[in-house]
Scaffold this motif. Structure first.
Motif, PDB file in Angstrom:
ATOM      1  N   ALA A  40      16.839 -24.557 -44.750  1.00  0.00           N
ATOM      2  CA  ALA A  40      15.719 -25.473 -44.543  1.00  0.00           C
ATOM      3  C   ALA A  40      15.702 -26.511 -45.662  1.00  0.00           C
ATOM      4  N   TRP A  41      14.915 -27.574 -45.456  1.00  0.00           N
ATOM      5  CA  TRP A  41      14.710 -28.563 -46.502  1.00  0.00           C
ATOM      6  C   TRP A  41      13.690 -28.019 -47.493  1.00  0.00           C
ATOM      7  N   SER A  42      14.021 -28.082 -48.781  1.00  0.00           N
ATOM      8  CA  SER A  42      13.203 -27.499 -49.831  1.00  0.00           C
ATOM      9  C   SER A  42      12.833 -28.578 -50.860  1.00  0.00           C
ATOM     10  N   PRO A  43      11.520 -28.808 -51.105  1.00  0.00           N
ATOM     11  CA  PRO A  43      11.125 -29.834 -52.081  1.00  0.00           C
ATOM     12  C   PRO A  43      11.508 -29.439 -53.502  1.00  0.00           C
ATOM     13  N   ARG A  44      11.906 -30.435 -54.289  1.00  0.00           N
ATOM     14  CA  ARG A  44      12.291 -30.217 -55.689  1.00  0.00           C
ATOM     15  C   ARG A  44      11.317 -30.866 -56.662  1.00  0.00           C
ATOM     16  N   PHE A  45      10.779 -32.014 -56.289  1.00  0.00           N
ATOM     17  CA  PHE A  45       9.877 -32.792 -57.138  1.00  0.00           C
ATOM     18  C   PHE A  45       8.771 -33.387 -56.278  1.00  0.00           C
ATOM     19  N   THR A  46       7.706 -33.818 -56.931  1.00  0.00           N
ATOM     20  CA  THR A  46       6.671 -34.609 -56.278  1.00  0.00           C
ATOM     21  C   THR A  46       6.696 -35.986 -56.936  1.00  0.00           C
ATOM     22  N   LEU A  47       6.787 -37.016 -56.131  1.00  0.00           N
ATOM     23  CA  LEU A  47       6.772 -38.388 -56.615  1.00  0.00           C
ATOM     24  C   LEU A  47       5.401 -38.982 -56.305  1.00  0.00           C
ATOM     25  N   PHE A  48       4.805 -39.648 -57.273  1.00  0.00           N
ATOM     26  CA  PHE A  48       3.535 -40.319 -57.068  1.00  0.00           C
ATOM     27  C   PHE A  48       3.717 -41.809 -57.297  1.00  0.00           C
ATOM     28  N   THR A  49       3.192 -42.610 -56.367  1.00  0.00           N
ATOM     29  CA  THR A  49       3.199 -44.049 -56.577  1.00  0.00           C
ATOM     30  C   THR A  49       2.078 -44.399 -57.555  1.00  0.00           C
ATOM     31  N   ASP A  50       2.055 -45.608 -58.031  1.00  0.00           N
ATOM     32  CA  ASP A  50       1.029 -46.051 -58.977  1.00  0.00           C
ATOM     33  C   ASP A  50      -0.302 -46.178 -58.258  1.00  0.00           C
TER      34      ASP A  50
END
Length: 108
Positions: A40-50
């Motif tokens: 499965a696809w597994s998240p590694r990081f969370t990206l936040f926009t400004d």
């Protein structure tokens, strides 16, 4: 969602939803670079926009409170890739109006 050409760890990228016009979509401030783990696809990081005047940031994936702020329109939306990202292909996932938006990004 379209992520564009190959990118490098630590580089700022811009995400855009393809085929949508202003006012047709609302999406969140967070995005998730995911790796295929063989099942499965597994998240590694969370990206936040400004969204608070501090610029785009990335953090290790994990449980956290995410501001329920919706961004209107197809973008572009700035994010910065984590410096720890290993070369390879990633799926970038975002939530938009109750559905997942996905695009693929090659990191060199």
């Amino acid at each position: 969602m379209r992520a564009g050409r190959p990118a490098a760890p630590g580089q700022e990228i811009a995400l855009t939803v393809a085929g949508m016009e202003d006012g047709e979509i609302i999406w969140g401030v967070d995005a998730y670079p995911e790796c295929w783990d063989g099942e499965a696809w597994s998240p590694r990081f969370t990206l936040f926009t400004d969204c608070g005047g501090h610029g785009p940031v990335s953090v290790l994936y994990g449980p956290r409170l995410i501001v329920g702020l919706g961004l209107l329109g197809p973008g572009p939306e700035a994010h910065v890739l984590p410096a720890q990202l290993e070369p390879g292909w990633y799926r970038i996932r975002k939530r938009g109006e109750g559905r997942d938006l996905v695009g693929y990004l090659q990191v060199q």
